[in-house]
Design a protein around this motif. Structure first.
Motif, PDB file in Angstrom:
ATOM      1  N   MET A   1     -24.562  54.917  23.614  1.00 18.95           N
ATOM      2  CA  MET A   1     -24.288  54.548  22.528  1.00 18.95           C
ATOM      3  C   MET A   1     -23.001  53.987  21.915  1.00 18.95           C
ATOM      4  N   VAL A   2     -23.124  52.834  21.929  1.00 20.36           N
ATOM      5  CA  VAL A   2     -22.032  51.990  21.311  1.00 20.36           C
ATOM      6  C   VAL A   2     -21.698  51.735  20.339  1.00 20.36           C
ATOM      7  N   ASN A   3     -20.701  51.644  19.792  1.00 19.82           N
ATOM      8  CA  ASN A   3     -20.467  51.589  18.180  1.00 19.82           C
ATOM      9  C   ASN A   3     -20.221  50.091  17.887  1.00 19.82           C
ATOM     10  N   ILE A   4     -20.597  50.118  16.783  1.00 21.84           N
ATOM     11  CA  ILE A   4     -20.732  48.465  15.991  1.00 21.84           C
ATOM     12  C   ILE A   4     -20.164  49.040  14.861  1.00 21.84           C
ATOM     13  N   LYS A   5     -18.909  48.003  14.903  1.00 19.72           N
ATOM     14  CA  LYS A   5     -18.919  47.516  12.827  1.00 19.72           C
ATOM     15  C   LYS A   5     -18.982  46.935  12.539  1.00 19.72           C
ATOM     16  N   VAL A   6     -19.338  47.128  10.909  1.00 15.47           N
ATOM     17  CA  VAL A   6     -20.518  46.336  10.212  1.00 15.47           C
ATOM     18  C   VAL A   6     -19.862  45.946   9.478  1.00 15.47           C
ATOM     19  N   LYS A   7     -19.318  44.864   8.740  1.00 15.50           N
ATOM     20  CA  LYS A   7     -18.822  44.226   7.289  1.00 15.50           C
ATOM     21  C   LYS A   7     -19.987  43.615   6.469  1.00 15.50           C
ATOM     22  N   ARG A   8     -19.996  44.059   5.422  1.00 12.43           N
ATOM     23  CA  ARG A   8     -21.830  43.284   4.392  1.00 12.43           C
ATOM     24  C   ARG A   8     -20.048  42.538   3.787  1.00 12.43           C
ATOM     25  N   LEU A   9     -20.486  41.102   3.786  1.00 13.11           N
ATOM     26  CA  LEU A   9     -20.232  40.505   2.935  1.00 13.11           C
ATOM     27  C   LEU A   9     -20.690  39.417   1.909  1.00 13.11           C
ATOM     28  N   HIS A  10     -22.325  40.379   1.398  1.00 17.86           N
ATOM     29  CA  HIS A  10     -22.837  40.426   0.818  1.00 17.86           C
ATOM     30  C   HIS A  10     -23.655  41.697  -0.183  1.00 17.86           C
ATOM     31  N   PRO A  11     -23.650  41.151  -1.186  1.00 22.43           N
ATOM     32  CA  PRO A  11     -24.261  42.645  -1.964  1.00 22.43           C
ATOM     33  C   PRO A  11     -25.603  43.178  -1.413  1.00 22.43           C
ATOM     34  N   ASP A  12     -26.100  41.967  -1.360  1.00 24.62           N
ATOM     35  CA  ASP A  12     -28.016  42.548  -0.653  1.00 24.62           C
ATOM     36  C   ASP A  12     -28.081  42.833   1.116  1.00 24.62           C
ATOM     37  N   ALA A  13     -27.039  42.340   1.888  1.00 26.47           N
ATOM     38  CA  ALA A  13     -27.107  42.548   2.837  1.00 26.47           C
ATOM     39  C   ALA A  13     -27.729  43.570   3.504  1.00 26.47           C
ATOM     40  N   VAL A  14     -28.655  44.228   4.675  1.00 20.51           N
ATOM     41  CA  VAL A  14     -29.122  44.335   5.039  1.00 20.51           C
ATOM     42  C   VAL A  14     -28.209  45.528   6.447  1.00 20.51           C
ATOM     43  N   ILE A  15     -28.036  46.452   7.001  1.00 16.18           N
ATOM     44  CA  ILE A  15     -27.188  47.309   7.625  1.00 16.18           C
ATOM     45  C   ILE A  15     -28.398  47.037   8.804  1.00 16.18           C
ATOM     46  N   PRO A  16     -28.231  46.265  10.189  1.00 10.65           N
ATOM     47  CA  PRO A  16     -29.260  46.577  11.066  1.00 10.65           C
ATOM     48  C   PRO A  16     -29.240  47.765  11.548  1.00 10.65           C
ATOM     49  N   ALA A  17     -30.614  47.688  12.053  1.00  9.28           N
ATOM     50  CA  ALA A  17     -31.381  49.669  12.254  1.00  9.28           C
ATOM     51  C   ALA A  17     -32.938  49.764  13.465  1.00  9.28           C
ATOM     52  N   TYR A  18     -33.242  50.061  14.775  1.00 11.36           N
ATOM     53  CA  TYR A  18     -33.757  49.522  15.574  1.00 11.36           C
ATOM     54  C   TYR A  18     -35.380  50.277  14.539  1.00 11.36           C
ATOM     55  N   ALA A  19     -35.938  50.208  14.975  1.00 12.25           N
ATOM     56  CA  ALA A  19     -37.476  50.065  13.845  1.00 12.25           C
ATOM     57  C   ALA A  19     -37.631  51.676  14.890  1.00 12.25           C
ATOM     58  N   LYS A  20     -38.084  51.325  15.688  1.00 12.85           N
ATOM     59  CA  LYS A  20     -39.030  52.280  16.363  1.00 12.85           C
ATOM     60  C   LYS A  20     -37.493  52.605  17.858  1.00 12.85           C
ATOM     61  N   ALA A  49     -20.162  40.306   8.834  1.00 11.85           N
ATOM     62  CA  ALA A  49     -19.961  40.460  10.246  1.00 11.85           C
ATOM     63  C   ALA A  49     -20.053  41.769  11.171  1.00 11.85           C
ATOM     64  N   MET A  50     -19.392  41.516  11.939  1.00  9.64           N
ATOM     65  CA  MET A  50     -20.089  42.116  12.704  1.00  9.64           C
ATOM     66  C   MET A  50     -18.170  42.528  14.140  1.00  9.64           C
ATOM     67  N   GLU A  51     -18.425  43.759  14.060  1.00  9.68           N
ATOM     68  CA  GLU A  51     -17.292  43.994  15.416  1.00  9.68           C
ATOM     69  C   GLU A  51     -17.675  44.026  16.446  1.00  9.68           C
ATOM     70  N   VAL A  52     -17.402  43.345  17.431  1.00  7.73           N
ATOM     71  CA  VAL A  52     -18.456  43.758  18.795  1.00  7.73           C
ATOM     72  C   VAL A  52     -17.416  44.533  19.908  1.00  7.73           C
ATOM     73  N   PRO A  53     -17.205  45.416  20.426  1.00 12.56           N
ATOM     74  CA  PRO A  53     -16.272  45.610  21.456  1.00 12.56           C
ATOM     75  C   PRO A  53     -16.198  44.506  22.326  1.00 12.56           C
ATOM     76  N   GLU A  54     -15.037  44.659  23.074  1.00 11.13           N
ATOM     77  CA  GLU A  54     -14.721  43.517  23.998  1.00 11.13           C
ATOM     78  C   GLU A  54     -15.315  44.188  25.383  1.00 11.13           C
ATOM     79  N   GLY A  55     -16.284  43.382  25.890  1.00  7.13           N
ATOM     80  CA  GLY A  55     -17.254  43.564  27.402  1.00  7.13           C
ATOM     81  C   GLY A  55     -18.829  43.637  26.877  1.00  7.13           C
ATOM     82  N   TYR A  56     -19.207  42.864  25.665  1.00  8.06           N
ATOM     83  CA  TYR A  56     -20.203  43.159  24.926  1.00  8.06           C
ATOM     84  C   TYR A  56     -20.686  42.118  24.167  1.00  8.06           C
ATOM     85  N   GLU A  57     -21.664  41.638  24.012  1.00  9.18           N
ATOM     86  CA  GLU A  57     -22.074  40.556  23.566  1.00  9.18           C
ATOM     87  C   GLU A  57     -22.742  41.536  22.631  1.00  9.18           C
TER      88      GLU A  57
END
Length: 176
Positions: A1-20, A49-57
């Protein structure tokens, strides 16, 4: 599991999630309504906006339903969100539609066209003709986390031989 930091820039922004379980991609969601005319391009904001760890995209890829049901195409598919990028994630779409859809006009004077999910959308302008309406809350693309190894480049005078050699761009012919 890789931790991705996510920042909401808009109040209605939806935090990404895997559907299944087992899904490779997570959804990006539009935070505003946008109409994309035939032949036009648009950047659809996600409000994230996201903070993707170094070594990933994160690769931004099309959703199969949009590709199958519309003439919308992600301009730079797959797009790349690099580990050093901290700005708002936007998805670039091209409307490759060349055929205008038939418009209907209701008794209020509104024109009617189709949204991404083939829902009827009403507007007071005729800009729907051949266009697509991306509505706030539509799932517009998917993101896939990928490991990115760093390459080290070595300048040489010769390269090893291969079966393919220097053939490229259709050198093997077209298969029917």
């Amino acid at each position: 599991m890789v931790n991705i930091k996510v920042k909401r820039l808009h109040p209605d922004a939806v935090i990404p999630a895997y559907a299944k379980n087992g899904d490779a991609g997570f959804d990006f969601v539009a935070v505003e309504d946008t109409i994309i005319q035939p032949g036009e391009s648009a950047k659809i904001p996600t409000g994230l906006a996201m903070e993707v760890p170094e070594g990933y995209e994160i690769q931004v890829r099309p959703r199969s339903g949009i590709g199958a049901k519309t003439k919308l195409r992600i301009s730079n598919a797959p797009g790349t969100i690099d580990s050093g990028f901290r700005g708002e994630i936007g998805v670039l779409f091209d409307n490759t539609n060349k055929r205008p859809e038939k418009l209907t006009k209701d008794n209020t004077g509104s024109f009617m066209g189709k949204s991404l999910d083939n829902e009827v959308v009403r507007t007071k302008t005729s800009c729907i003709e051949g266009a697509y309406v991306i509505k706030k809350g539509d799932r517009i693309a998917q993101g896939v986390l990928a490991k990115v190894p760093k390459a080290e480049f070595e300048v040489v005078d010769e390269l090893s031989q291969s079966e393919r050699g220097t053939g490229g761009f259709g050198h093997t012919g077209v298969t029917a």
